[in-house]
Design a protein around this motif. Structure first.
Motif, PDB file in Angstrom:
ATOM      1  N   ALA A   1       0.837  -1.202   0.000  1.00 44.61           N
ATOM      2  CA  ALA A   1       0.000   0.000   0.000  1.00 44.61           C
ATOM      3  C   ALA A   1       0.869   1.247   0.000  1.00 44.61           C
ATOM      4  N   ALA A   2       1.918   1.248   0.818  1.00 43.88           N
ATOM      5  CA  ALA A   2       2.796   2.416   0.901  1.00 43.88           C
ATOM      6  C   ALA A   2       3.487   2.678  -0.433  1.00 43.88           C
ATOM      7  N   GLN A   3       3.903   1.605  -1.123  1.00 42.97           N
ATOM      8  CA  GLN A   3       4.575   1.779  -2.410  1.00 42.97           C
ATOM      9  C   GLN A   3       3.629   2.392  -3.445  1.00 42.97           C
ATOM     10  N   ARG A   4       2.388   1.937  -3.439  1.00 42.97           N
ATOM     11  CA  ARG A   4       1.425   2.470  -4.405  1.00 42.97           C
ATOM     12  C   ARG A   4       1.058   3.916  -4.080  1.00 42.97           C
ATOM     13  N   ILE A   5       0.774   4.162  -2.813  1.00 42.20           N
ATOM     14  CA  ILE A   5       0.420   5.517  -2.412  1.00 42.20           C
ATOM     15  C   ILE A   5       1.612   6.449  -2.619  1.00 42.20           C
ATOM     16  N   GLY A   6       2.827   5.908  -2.439  1.00 39.24           N
ATOM     17  CA  GLY A   6       4.033   6.705  -2.626  1.00 39.24           C
ATOM     18  C   GLY A   6       4.215   7.229  -4.028  1.00 39.24           C
ATOM     19  N   ARG A   7       3.599   6.567  -5.002  1.00 37.72           N
ATOM     20  CA  ARG A   7       3.656   7.065  -6.382  1.00 37.72           C
ATOM     21  C   ARG A   7       3.006   8.447  -6.489  1.00 37.72           C
ATOM     22  N   LEU A   8       2.126   8.759  -5.542  1.00 34.06           N
ATOM     23  CA  LEU A   8       1.365  10.014  -5.621  1.00 34.06           C
ATOM     24  C   LEU A   8       1.855  11.061  -4.616  1.00 34.06           C
ATOM     25  N   LEU A   9       3.016  10.820  -4.004  1.00 34.65           N
ATOM     26  CA  LEU A   9       3.519  11.761  -3.004  1.00 34.65           C
ATOM     27  C   LEU A   9       4.707  12.557  -3.531  1.00 34.65           C
TER      28      LEU A   9
ATOM     29  N   GLN B   1     -10.736  -6.012   6.381  1.00 35.84           N
ATOM     30  CA  GLN B   1      -9.597  -6.200   7.292  1.00 35.84           C
ATOM     31  C   GLN B   1      -8.290  -5.863   6.586  1.00 35.84           C
ATOM     32  N   TRP B   2      -8.186  -6.285   5.323  1.00 36.11           N
ATOM     33  CA  TRP B   2      -6.959  -6.019   4.558  1.00 36.11           C
ATOM     34  C   TRP B   2      -6.741  -4.523   4.390  1.00 36.11           C
ATOM     35  N   VAL B   3      -7.815  -3.792   4.105  1.00 38.76           N
ATOM     36  CA  VAL B   3      -7.695  -2.343   3.933  1.00 38.76           C
ATOM     37  C   VAL B   3      -7.247  -1.699   5.250  1.00 38.76           C
ATOM     38  N   THR B   4      -7.825  -2.140   6.356  1.00 40.24           N
ATOM     39  CA  THR B   4      -7.441  -1.594   7.667  1.00 40.24           C
ATOM     40  C   THR B   4      -5.955  -1.816   7.931  1.00 40.24           C
ATOM     41  N   GLN B   5      -5.469  -3.035   7.645  1.00 39.44           N
ATOM     42  CA  GLN B   5      -4.051  -3.332   7.835  1.00 39.44           C
ATOM     43  C   GLN B   5      -3.189  -2.498   6.902  1.00 39.44           C
ATOM     44  N   ALA B   6      -3.602  -2.387   5.649  1.00 40.90           N
ATOM     45  CA  ALA B   6      -2.808  -1.672   4.654  1.00 40.90           C
ATOM     46  C   ALA B   6      -2.647  -0.202   5.011  1.00 40.90           C
ATOM     47  N   LEU B   7      -3.652   0.383   5.666  1.00 43.44           N
ATOM     48  CA  LEU B   7      -3.629   1.812   5.964  1.00 43.44           C
ATOM     49  C   LEU B   7      -3.201   2.109   7.393  1.00 43.44           C
ATOM     50  N   ASP B   8      -2.751   1.101   8.095  1.00 40.97           N
ATOM     51  CA  ASP B   8      -2.425   1.255   9.512  1.00 40.97           C
ATOM     52  C   ASP B   8      -1.371   2.333   9.758  1.00 40.97           C
ATOM     53  N   ALA B   9      -0.426   2.500   8.816  1.00 47.58           N
ATOM     54  CA  ALA B   9       0.675   3.442   9.025  1.00 47.58           C
ATOM     55  C   ALA B   9       0.312   4.872   8.639  1.00 47.58           C
ATOM     56  N   PHE B  10      -0.896   5.092   8.140  1.00 45.00           N
ATOM     57  CA  PHE B  10      -1.268   6.425   7.665  1.00 45.00           C
ATOM     58  C   PHE B  10      -2.158   7.148   8.671  1.00 45.00           C
ATOM     59  N   ASP B  11      -2.152   8.457   8.604  1.00 42.61           N
ATOM     60  CA  ASP B  11      -2.901   9.305   9.528  1.00 42.61           C
ATOM     61  C   ASP B  11      -4.402   9.045   9.390  1.00 42.61           C
ATOM     62  N   PRO B  12      -5.063   8.563  10.450  1.00 41.18           N
ATOM     63  CA  PRO B  12      -6.507   8.267  10.369  1.00 41.18           C
ATOM     64  C   PRO B  12      -7.338   9.495   9.982  1.00 41.18           C
ATOM     65  N   ALA B  13      -6.849  10.687  10.300  1.00 46.09           N
ATOM     66  CA  ALA B  13      -7.601  11.904   9.991  1.00 46.09           C
ATOM     67  C   ALA B  13      -7.666  12.154   8.486  1.00 46.09           C
ATOM     68  N   LYS B  14      -6.798  11.490   7.727  1.00 48.49           N
ATOM     69  CA  LYS B  14      -6.769  11.693   6.274  1.00 48.49           C
ATOM     70  C   LYS B  14      -7.472  10.565   5.528  1.00 48.49           C
ATOM     71  N   ILE B  15      -8.129   9.672   6.282  1.00 44.87           N
ATOM     72  CA  ILE B  15      -8.836   8.538   5.678  1.00 44.87           C
ATOM     73  C   ILE B  15     -10.337   8.761   5.808  1.00 44.87           C
ATOM     74  N   SER B  16     -11.059   8.676   4.703  1.00 47.81           N
ATOM     75  CA  SER B  16     -12.516   8.793   4.744  1.00 47.81           C
ATOM     76  C   SER B  16     -13.140   7.581   4.060  1.00 47.81           C
ATOM     77  N   TYR B  17     -14.433   7.368   4.289  1.00 44.34           N
ATOM     78  CA  TYR B  17     -15.130   6.184   3.781  1.00 44.34           C
ATOM     79  C   TYR B  17     -16.372   6.598   3.008  1.00 44.34           C
ATOM     80  N   VAL B  18     -16.583   5.931   1.896  1.00 49.78           N
ATOM     81  CA  VAL B  18     -17.744   6.180   1.047  1.00 49.78           C
ATOM     82  C   VAL B  18     -18.471   4.854   0.841  1.00 49.78           C
ATOM     83  N   ASP B  19     -19.780   4.825   1.064  1.00 43.76           N
ATOM     84  CA  ASP B  19     -20.561   3.620   0.772  1.00 43.76           C
ATOM     85  C   ASP B  19     -20.981   3.651  -0.692  1.00 43.76           C
ATOM     86  N   ALA B  20     -20.407   2.745  -1.469  1.00 44.36           N
ATOM     87  CA  ALA B  20     -20.625   2.741  -2.928  1.00 44.36           C
ATOM     88  C   ALA B  20     -21.861   1.909  -3.261  1.00 44.36           C
ATOM     89  N   THR B  21     -23.005   2.362  -2.814  1.00 46.90           N
ATOM     90  CA  THR B  21     -24.243   1.637  -3.091  1.00 46.90           C
ATOM     91  C   THR B  21     -24.743   1.982  -4.485  1.00 46.90           C
TER      92      THR B  21
END
Length: 396
Positions: free
Chosen positions: A338-346, A368-388
């Motif tokens: 996750a960090a490597q992919r997100i790092g492409r945009l930093l 669960q995988w998403v939670t683990q993948a984003l564990d090292a990132f600032d929770p204040a910068k993470i938002s959730y959208v319900d794609a119904t």
């Protein structure tokens, strides 16, 4: 609005100051590792360390061979070292360096008398490397490990090897770099999608026969087999892998990714799981089987195309100008990927913001995988959208 020259110069000066601080920290350590988030110049730090050692004359007579050995998981990562050396006026170092991939590390170590070993992406070490590392360290020779994503589990194979042969003495995270104005800011948007219930998902068995099911039915099938793993003919780890592969291949995310990409007004990088998905997502792709990959990347860099689909992350060290939007199909539950992919945009200028979209199936292990993948990132910068209602995007 383009950044001012003062903004760019200020960020460059802060980055150089950080590198000098890191070099001072590792100066008298025989075994050391540094964990710097991507974009802060790990390769340059390694080169500057070599230059310092040569300048102070602390190396023995060079008649025995080249003093430095650089090892990395892939040739693409190794190729960044000569490029950086030439870019920063350190090309003279190349006469003193031997390069090898991790696959050949033990053999190359055994054949040479290197004074310092540089382990690029040291989180990729394996137990099979230990005899060579142990012999090198026993001769009182030095090791410097470089990584953007140190092993999360201290007692894992990788965690133990890093702690033993290149213990992390500097750990500088993405959020620290953003706060210091070294990297641009970011926001992470997790799109939570329900598994589709329509029975229009066609699966082909190994024998070649086909049957139709739905994403939800298929996930329930694999979850039930895992729940009864004690009676299953397949090992539990195999069942977990098969369920993960099923989740990675459901078509729902593909439909949603195409729609989400079409909503972007800027160029967007799409991270898919395999070549078939990449080809279905965009006209231009970047993967090992596409002979036009580099040409496509060049067009994307230049802004001639607005959408590029790739498999896994692009090679470490690749920086894409003005890339503000990325969409990730599958998070893998691996904070390093996750960090490597997100790092492409930093790699934007420090006063800009990148947006990374991650797709996740609701009420599945995907969350669960998403939670683990984003564990090292600032929770204040993470938002959730319900794609119904995204299944309306599926063509009849």
């Amino acid at each position: 609005m383009p950044p001012s020259s003062e903004t760019i110069r200020g960020a460059a000066a802060r980055k150089q100051a950080l590198q000098e601080q890191v070099l001072a920290t590792i100066q008298d350590r025989r075994l050391a590792g540094i964990a710097l988030t991507m974009g802060l110049g790990k390769t340059l730090i390694g080169l500057r360390d070599m230059d310092r050692l040569l300048a102070v004359g602390k190396l023995p007579d060079q008649a025995a061979g080249k003093p430095f050995l650089v090892a990395a998981p892939t040739q693409a990562i190794l190729d960044a070292w000569p490029q950086e050396a030439r870019k920063f006026g350190l090309a003279h170092l190349l006469d003193h360096i031997t390069f090898t991939t991790y696959r050949s590390l033990s053999k190359v170590l055994a054949a040479g008398t290197y004074q310092k070993l540089y382990l690029d992406e040291c989180h990729a070490l394996k137990d099979s490397h230990e005899p060579g590392l142990k012999a090198h360290a026993a001769k009182k020779r030095s090791i410097l490990g470089l990584t953007g994503t140190p092993p999360a589990q201290a007692h894992s194979e990788k965690g133990r090897l890093v702690a033993t042969y290149c213990p992390i003495v500097v750990d500088y995270t993405t959020d620290e770099a953003v706060l210091a104005g070294l990297l641009n800011d970011y926001r992470l948007v997790v799109h939570r999608m329900p598994l589709r219930t329509e029975r229009d998902y066609v699966l082909t068995t190994k024998a070649g026969s086909q049957f139709t099911t739905s994403e939800r039915e298929n996930y329930a099938y694999w979850s039930k087999r895992l729940a009864n793993a004690a009676q299953d003919p397949l090992p539990v780890e195999t069942l977990r892998i098969l369920r993960m592969q099923a989740l990675m291949n459901y078509p729902g995310k593909g439909h949603y990714m195409r729609w989400l990409a079409s909503q972007q007004t800027e160029k967007v990088l799409l991270f898919t799981c395999n070549q078939q998905q990449a080809e279905a997502q965009a006209t231009h792709t970047y993967h090992s089987k596409n002979k036009h990959s580099q040409a496509n990347l060049d067009k994307f860099n230049a802004g001639d195309i607005q959408r590029l689909a790739c498999v896994a992350q692009l090679s470490e060290g690749i920086s894409i100008p003005n890339l503000r939007v990325g969409i990730i199909w599958h998070a893998f539950g691996n904070e390093r990927k996750a960090a490597q992919r997100i790092g492409r945009l930093l790699r934007l200028n420090p006063d800009q913001t990148a947006t990374v979209h991650l797709l996740a199936y609701q009420d599945t292990v995907d969350e669960q995988w998403v939670t683990q993948a984003l564990d090292a990132f600032d929770p204040a910068k993470i938002s959730y959208v319900d794609a119904t209602g995204y299944d309306l995007l599926v063509a009849p």
